[in-house]
Write an enzyme that holds these catalytic residues in place. Structure first.
Site, PDB file in Angstrom:
ATOM      1  CB  SER A 117      -0.891  -0.002   1.249  1.00 52.21           C
ATOM      2  OG  SER A 117      -1.500   1.259   1.458  1.00 52.21           O
ATOM      3  CE1 TYR A 126      -4.603  -2.147   4.671  1.00 50.24           C
ATOM      4  CE2 TYR A 126      -3.397  -0.098   4.356  1.00 50.24           C
ATOM      5  CZ  TYR A 126      -4.057  -1.192   3.830  1.00 50.24           C
ATOM      6  OH  TYR A 126      -4.169  -1.336   2.467  1.00 50.24           O
TER       7      TYR A 126
END
Length: 276
Positions: free
Chosen positions: A155, A168
């Site tokens: 990401s 995350y």
């Protein structure tokens, strides 16, 4: 016309819908045989899970275009189940050439308010699940003695932090570190390892009430258009998010001979998120 992946075998996790499905179908259109895995049930997180019907639709789409696919329900938290899917797929298709590790979840919460279960579930799927995928796949890639390519889905938050998503961010930073270590370990086998680092992607992962409210906490029931107005501010380019095709195209390019000397790279597909 020769297709880029004729004769190749590709393993895709998180393949039942969204980004994983788009990738699996694109590899199939380019001539590859697909080994597809997805948990196909809800997970205790902010992310809605795929369903068995999603996997069936993916299989129908690939076979409808003349492709070959072996699809199985599989939890990336279970190494033995990944190994079983790969063993079956490699036996069916004769080898393994490419791995696209895309299974993952999203979640929100301030670091000091996250439960241990929220933290451990995120790390177990988004980081350890990627390691397990590689752990199961690498022996097959090495046994083929013809090189290969591994693409890990990280990401933009694997390269830059945002608040309220520390679990995350930690997992996705870990994926980038894992990618770099694997690139060093596997280079002498001519196995390339890279990662894609995306801004928000327009998939069911964000197209649900929980995630839309994170973009627009000022609204009780925000729409996708409402969320887009907020999400657009995150990127340099005037878009709220990228599409699955944008990520899919980057993955296929990294796996192709056009990128044959690219390894150890965290490739942003981020509409400028990282430079803002």
């Amino acid at each position: 016309m020769t297709r880029r992946f004729d004769g190749k075998v590709v393993f895709v996790t998180g393949a039942a819908r969204g980004q994983g499905r788009a990738t699996a179908e694109a590899f199939a259109r380019e001539g590859a045989c697909i080994i597809a895995a997805d948990i196909c049930r809800p997970i205790a997180s902010d992310s809605p899970g795929a369903a068995p019907d999603d996997m069936t639709a993916m299989v129908d789409a690939i076979e409808g275009q003349g492709g070959r696919v072996l699809a199985r329900q599989c939890d990336v938290r279970d190494l033995a189940s990944i190994e079983a899917v790969l063993d079956e797929g490699v036996a069916a298709f004769g080898g393994l050439d490419i791995v696209s590790a895309q299974a993952g979840i999203a979640g929100f919460g301030k670091s000091h308010e996250l439960s241990e279960d929220q933290w451990s579930t995120m790390i177990d799927i988004n980081l350890s699940g990627v390691w397990r995928t590689c752990r199961a796949a690498i022996p097959h890639l090495v046994a083929g003695e013809s090189g290969g390519s591994i693409i890990l889905t990280s990401s933009a938050m694997g390269l830059k932090a945002l608040p309220d998503v520390s679990h995350y961010v930690a997992a996705k930073h870990g994926v980038v570190g894992l990618m770099r270590a694997l690139a060093l370990e596997l280079g002498h086998h001519s196995i390339r390892v890279n990662a894609v680092c995306t801004t928000t992607v327009n998939t069911p992962l964000i197209q649900n009430p929980s995630h839309l409210r994170k973009f627009r906490p000022d609204l009780e029931n925000p729409t996708l258009d409402d969320a887009a107005k907020s999400a657009r501010r995150m990127n340099v380019l005037p878009v709220p998010w990228v599409e699955v095709d944008d990520v899919r195209n980057a993955i296929l390019w990294l796996c192709s001979d056009e990128a044959r000397y690219i390894t150890g790279v965290a490739l942003p597909v981020d509409a400028g998120f990282l430079i803002k």
